[in-house]
Design an enzyme around this catalytic site. Sequence first.
Site, PDB file in Angstrom:
ATOM      1  N   THR A  13       0.830  -1.190   0.000  1.00 44.72           N
ATOM      2  CA  THR A  13       0.000   0.000   0.000  1.00 44.72           C
ATOM      3  C   THR A  13       0.876   1.256   0.000  1.00 44.72           C
ATOM      4  OG1 THR A  13      -0.176   0.060   2.428  1.00 44.72           O
ATOM      5  CG2 THR A  13      -1.852  -1.178   1.216  1.00 44.72           C
ATOM      6  N   GLY A  18       8.601   6.926  -2.512  1.00 51.95           N
ATOM      7  CA  GLY A  18       9.243   6.745  -1.213  1.00 51.95           C
ATOM      8  C   GLY A  18       9.541   5.308  -0.843  1.00 51.95           C
ATOM      9  N   ILE A  19       9.344   4.993   0.431  1.00 51.06           N
ATOM     10  CA  ILE A  19       9.639   3.662   0.944  1.00 51.06           C
ATOM     11  C   ILE A  19       8.785   2.607   0.251  1.00 51.06           C
ATOM     12  CG2 ILE A  19       9.500   2.184   2.989  1.00 51.06           C
ATOM     13  CD1 ILE A  19      10.194   4.657   4.677  1.00 51.06           C
ATOM     14  N   GLY A  20       7.510   2.908   0.036  1.00 48.70           N
ATOM     15  CA  GLY A  20       6.625   1.940  -0.614  1.00 48.70           C
ATOM     16  C   GLY A  20       7.070   1.594  -2.013  1.00 48.70           C
ATOM     17  N   SER A 144       7.775   2.511  12.762  1.00 45.36           N
ATOM     18  CA  SER A 144       8.763   3.587  12.799  1.00 45.36           C
ATOM     19  C   SER A 144       9.449   3.591  14.143  1.00 45.36           C
ATOM     20  CB  SER A 144       8.042   4.928  12.576  1.00 45.36           C
ATOM     21  OG  SER A 144       8.861   6.019  12.919  1.00 45.36           O
ATOM     22  N   TYR A 157       1.382  10.950  15.381  1.00 45.96           N
ATOM     23  CA  TYR A 157       2.033   9.991  14.482  1.00 45.96           C
ATOM     24  C   TYR A 157       2.668   8.864  15.293  1.00 45.96           C
ATOM     25  CZ  TYR A 157       5.580   8.125  11.275  1.00 45.96           C
ATOM     26  OH  TYR A 157       6.368   7.301  10.515  1.00 45.96           O
TER      27      TYR A 157
END
Length: 267
Positions: A13, A18-20, A144, A157
């Site tokens: 998802t 970026g990371i995805g 994270s 967050y």
Amino acid sequence: MKIDLSGRTALVTGSTQGIGEAIARHLAAAGARVGVNGRSAKSVSSAVANLAAALGDDPAGDLVAVDADVTTDNGVRRVLELLPDVDILVNNLGIFGPRPALEISDEEWRRYFDTNVLTGIRLTRAYLPGMMRRGWGRVQYIASDSAVVIPTEMIHYGMSKTALLAVSRGFAKGAAGSGVTVNSVLAGPTHTAGVEDFVYQLVDRDLPWDEAQREFMKRHRPQSLLQRLIEPAEIANLVVYLSSPLASATTGGAVRVDGGYIDAILP
């Protein structure tokens, strides 16, 4: 180690950047058929084209465009139409941004929980039963360092990422003995376009990027042992390993790829 994910289908998802995006690229390079997800058809088609170009003319794994807002029930229904079954689910989608603690509204608290936590729960609920019936599967939540070291500038967050540790541990217990593993990945401060914007919210915007990054790490992430931002590919490497048969005995864990940021022997 040789990781071969041929014959496996993955969904990542929030994987248009970026990371995805890095995770999707590395899973495809290992041979998996990968669902690339984003909210708009335009962003997803662009990401698929860029990934195909990066993988070469004959990528090891196929790429599937999954344009759907997975924060909504209708979006999840569309995902299930496009990918009725997956073997590897990477719940990467997440939002972040600084806000003084006393200025976070009820609505914003709910938005962070709904996006960062409930979306992954919903998709896990949809795909985990099929994995368990087939006797093999991998579910991962991209958490994270903020799950353990709550940042003062965005505790909402941090709260959402802490919740993911509980969610992944709970689903791992629910999948016990089935051949399915469920883990969370504790990613450290990572270099993405979104993080560049975030860094410049906290340091002088006139600084060149290399100086701004060093200043950010010095002032706001001084406990990092790496002393630099992590590259998305470094996060993806761990995700690919956890997606593989080689990680068959790793489940219910919070696995760190944080550059030594979390100042603890265990999370």
